[in-house]
Design a protein around this motif. Sequence first.
Motif, PDB file in Angstrom:
ATOM      1  N   THR A 126       8.690   4.397  63.108  1.00  0.00           N
ATOM      2  CA  THR A 126       8.067   5.689  62.853  1.00  0.00           C
ATOM      3  C   THR A 126       7.049   6.066  63.931  1.00  0.00           C
ATOM      4  N   LEU A 127       6.450   5.066  64.570  1.00  0.00           N
ATOM      5  CA  LEU A 127       5.599   5.370  65.724  1.00  0.00           C
ATOM      6  C   LEU A 127       6.433   5.952  66.861  1.00  0.00           C
ATOM      7  N   GLY A 128       7.616   5.358  67.098  1.00  0.00           N
ATOM      8  CA  GLY A 128       8.509   5.910  68.117  1.00  0.00           C
ATOM      9  C   GLY A 128       8.926   7.332  67.787  1.00  0.00           C
ATOM     10  N   THR A 129       9.259   7.561  66.504  1.00  0.00           N
ATOM     11  CA  THR A 129       9.619   8.910  66.076  1.00  0.00           C
ATOM     12  C   THR A 129       8.461   9.875  66.284  1.00  0.00           C
ATOM     13  N   MET A 130       7.258   9.415  66.003  1.00  0.00           N
ATOM     14  CA  MET A 130       6.077  10.253  66.186  1.00  0.00           C
ATOM     15  C   MET A 130       5.969  10.756  67.630  1.00  0.00           C
ATOM     16  N   PHE A 131       6.123   9.853  68.588  1.00  0.00           N
ATOM     17  CA  PHE A 131       6.011  10.258  69.985  1.00  0.00           C
ATOM     18  C   PHE A 131       7.169  11.170  70.405  1.00  0.00           C
ATOM     19  N   VAL A 132       8.373  10.873  69.922  1.00  0.00           N
ATOM     20  CA  VAL A 132       9.517  11.717  70.258  1.00  0.00           C
ATOM     21  C   VAL A 132       9.313  13.128  69.728  1.00  0.00           C
ATOM     22  N   ILE A 133       8.838  13.238  68.486  1.00  0.00           N
ATOM     23  CA  ILE A 133       8.638  14.562  67.884  1.00  0.00           C
ATOM     24  C   ILE A 133       7.523  15.310  68.594  1.00  0.00           C
ATOM     25  N   GLN A 134       6.442  14.620  68.891  1.00  0.00           N
ATOM     26  CA  GLN A 134       5.345  15.291  69.585  1.00  0.00           C
ATOM     27  C   GLN A 134       5.788  15.825  70.948  1.00  0.00           C
ATOM     28  N   GLY A 135       6.551  15.021  71.691  1.00  0.00           N
ATOM     29  CA  GLY A 135       7.054  15.490  72.982  1.00  0.00           C
ATOM     30  C   GLY A 135       8.095  16.568  72.827  1.00  0.00           C
ATOM     31  N   GLY A 136       9.004  16.385  71.850  1.00  0.00           N
ATOM     32  CA  GLY A 136      10.029  17.407  71.625  1.00  0.00           C
ATOM     33  C   GLY A 136       9.452  18.729  71.195  1.00  0.00           C
ATOM     34  N   LYS A 137       8.392  18.681  70.411  1.00  0.00           N
ATOM     35  CA  LYS A 137       7.741  19.918  69.978  1.00  0.00           C
ATOM     36  C   LYS A 137       7.181  20.679  71.173  1.00  0.00           C
ATOM     37  N   LEU A 138       6.595  19.963  72.121  1.00  0.00           N
ATOM     38  CA  LEU A 138       6.061  20.622  73.309  1.00  0.00           C
ATOM     39  C   LEU A 138       7.183  21.237  74.151  1.00  0.00           C
ATOM     40  N   ILE A 139       8.329  20.540  74.216  1.00  0.00           N
ATOM     41  CA  ILE A 139       9.475  21.106  74.928  1.00  0.00           C
ATOM     42  C   ILE A 139       9.957  22.374  74.244  1.00  0.00           C
ATOM     43  N   LEU A 140       9.987  22.341  72.912  1.00  0.00           N
ATOM     44  CA  LEU A 140      10.449  23.495  72.142  1.00  0.00           C
ATOM     45  C   LEU A 140       9.628  24.739  72.433  1.00  0.00           C
ATOM     46  N   VAL A 141       8.318  24.580  72.623  1.00  0.00           N
ATOM     47  CA  VAL A 141       7.438  25.744  72.818  1.00  0.00           C
ATOM     48  C   VAL A 141       6.920  25.831  74.252  1.00  0.00           C
ATOM     49  N   ASP A 142       7.568  25.072  75.169  1.00  0.00           N
ATOM     50  CA  ASP A 142       7.156  25.079  76.579  1.00  0.00           C
ATOM     51  C   ASP A 142       5.691  24.701  76.765  1.00  0.00           C
TER      52      ASP A 142
ATOM     53  N   ASN B 289      14.194   8.544  61.048  1.00  0.00           N
ATOM     54  CA  ASN B 289      13.478   7.321  60.675  1.00  0.00           C
ATOM     55  C   ASN B 289      14.383   6.363  59.906  1.00  0.00           C
ATOM     56  N   ALA B 290      15.153   6.906  58.965  1.00  0.00           N
ATOM     57  CA  ALA B 290      16.058   6.069  58.171  1.00  0.00           C
ATOM     58  C   ALA B 290      17.097   5.389  59.058  1.00  0.00           C
ATOM     59  N   LEU B 291      17.623   6.110  60.054  1.00  0.00           N
ATOM     60  CA  LEU B 291      18.600   5.535  60.972  1.00  0.00           C
ATOM     61  C   LEU B 291      18.000   4.361  61.736  1.00  0.00           C
ATOM     62  N   LEU B 292      16.794   4.557  62.251  1.00  0.00           N
ATOM     63  CA  LEU B 292      16.151   3.509  63.032  1.00  0.00           C
ATOM     64  C   LEU B 292      15.823   2.283  62.178  1.00  0.00           C
ATOM     65  N   ILE B 293      15.372   2.523  60.949  1.00  0.00           N
ATOM     66  CA  ILE B 293      14.894   1.434  60.100  1.00  0.00           C
ATOM     67  C   ILE B 293      16.038   0.730  59.378  1.00  0.00           C
ATOM     68  N   VAL B 294      16.922   1.515  58.757  1.00  0.00           N
ATOM     69  CA  VAL B 294      17.966   0.939  57.904  1.00  0.00           C
ATOM     70  C   VAL B 294      19.162   0.463  58.719  1.00  0.00           C
ATOM     71  N   VAL B 295      19.596   1.274  59.666  1.00  0.00           N
ATOM     72  CA  VAL B 295      20.807   0.953  60.420  1.00  0.00           C
ATOM     73  C   VAL B 295      20.503   0.056  61.620  1.00  0.00           C
ATOM     74  N   LEU B 296      19.485   0.442  62.398  1.00  0.00           N
ATOM     75  CA  LEU B 296      19.170  -0.313  63.609  1.00  0.00           C
ATOM     76  C   LEU B 296      18.176  -1.448  63.368  1.00  0.00           C
ATOM     77  N   LYS B 297      17.669  -1.569  62.143  1.00  0.00           N
ATOM     78  CA  LYS B 297      16.826  -2.699  61.731  1.00  0.00           C
ATOM     79  C   LYS B 297      15.519  -2.803  62.524  1.00  0.00           C
TER      80      LYS B 297
END
Length: 348
Positions: free
Chosen positions: A143-159, A128-136
């Motif tokens: 954080t909404l984008g991070t939310m979707f990435v984490i939700q999808g990544g979590k499903l990949i992690l546990v198949d 989140n800090a990278l997206l907000i502070v560095v990429l502006k």
Amino acid sequence: MTTTQSTEVPTKAALPPADSTAVRVQNAVIKYGFIFVTVALFLYFALSEGSFRESATLLDTLRYVSVAAILGLGVTLTMAVGGMDMSVGAVAGLGVSVAAQTMVVQNQVGTVAIIAVLVAGALAGLLNALLIVVLKIPDMLATLGTMFVIQGGKLILVDGQSITPGMTLDDGTTAPGRFTAGFLRIDRGTVLGIPVSVLIFGGLTVAAWVFLARTRWGRVLYAIGANPEASRLAGIRVGAYRALAYVVSGVLASIGGLILASRIGQGDVSAGTSQLLEAVAVALVGTSVLGRGRPNVWGTALGAVLIGIITTGLTIKGLPYYTQDVVEGAVLILALVFSFTLSKRRTS
């Protein structure tokens, strides 16, 4: 003979005193109204339902809201710097999956799982800090984008499936591990009759209050939220402090995930989904406490307690869950009226 005109300027009519009864009443409503609402609801349920007064019920209420409250503390920190962390629910859910993967599938002890979950939360905050502070990217969008990435990544992690002890893995073997007894004590254990999760909630609340209200770092966070440009001109490293707020928010969300994992005892893929709205709600409700009109830790804690009182009280009365949502939404609107509408009228 000439006449001289008086240069004396007529005095204005005496203005009514600013500290009139109406103004005092309005100030009192803004400052203490929400606390009054909380106490009134508590007394109503306590007097109308005998089971609500039982100590076990009250402790269960605090235990129930501990996760939303801890996530709300993270949201409060990001609101202090003028942002909003919408990924806290997803990070908590990620913590549940990481804990289950570590103990059930990898057969590691609870301590290793706790470390892995905290690291995952910190990494989510760094993203989140990278997206907000560095990429502006604006805070809420990032954080909404991070939310979707984490939700999808979590499903990949546990198949895409929940992790449970004794489950069959992809290679046909049985998962060798389980949730350890020590790990399950995070939510199910007690100390002197008080649930461990409630103690964690209380300890983190005090720590967050000390950080925000009693340290230079906390005052800087508020200064950045009030006027980031003026803070930058004053020599404050605005980006570093904003990054700090989001990393701490991620860690707090992962602690909420630890409590959730201990509570449900499995890696539920849907865990944390409902926590976002409650976390944001308690943080917003907290802005109305004592008429502050700004995010504050004790307000967030009180907002969580109020949500717990409403949920527990209406459940005991047998009202359906969708009624609870309506009441919680009405309380949130009321809190926002205290924070914004009434306070603006006072200052206008």
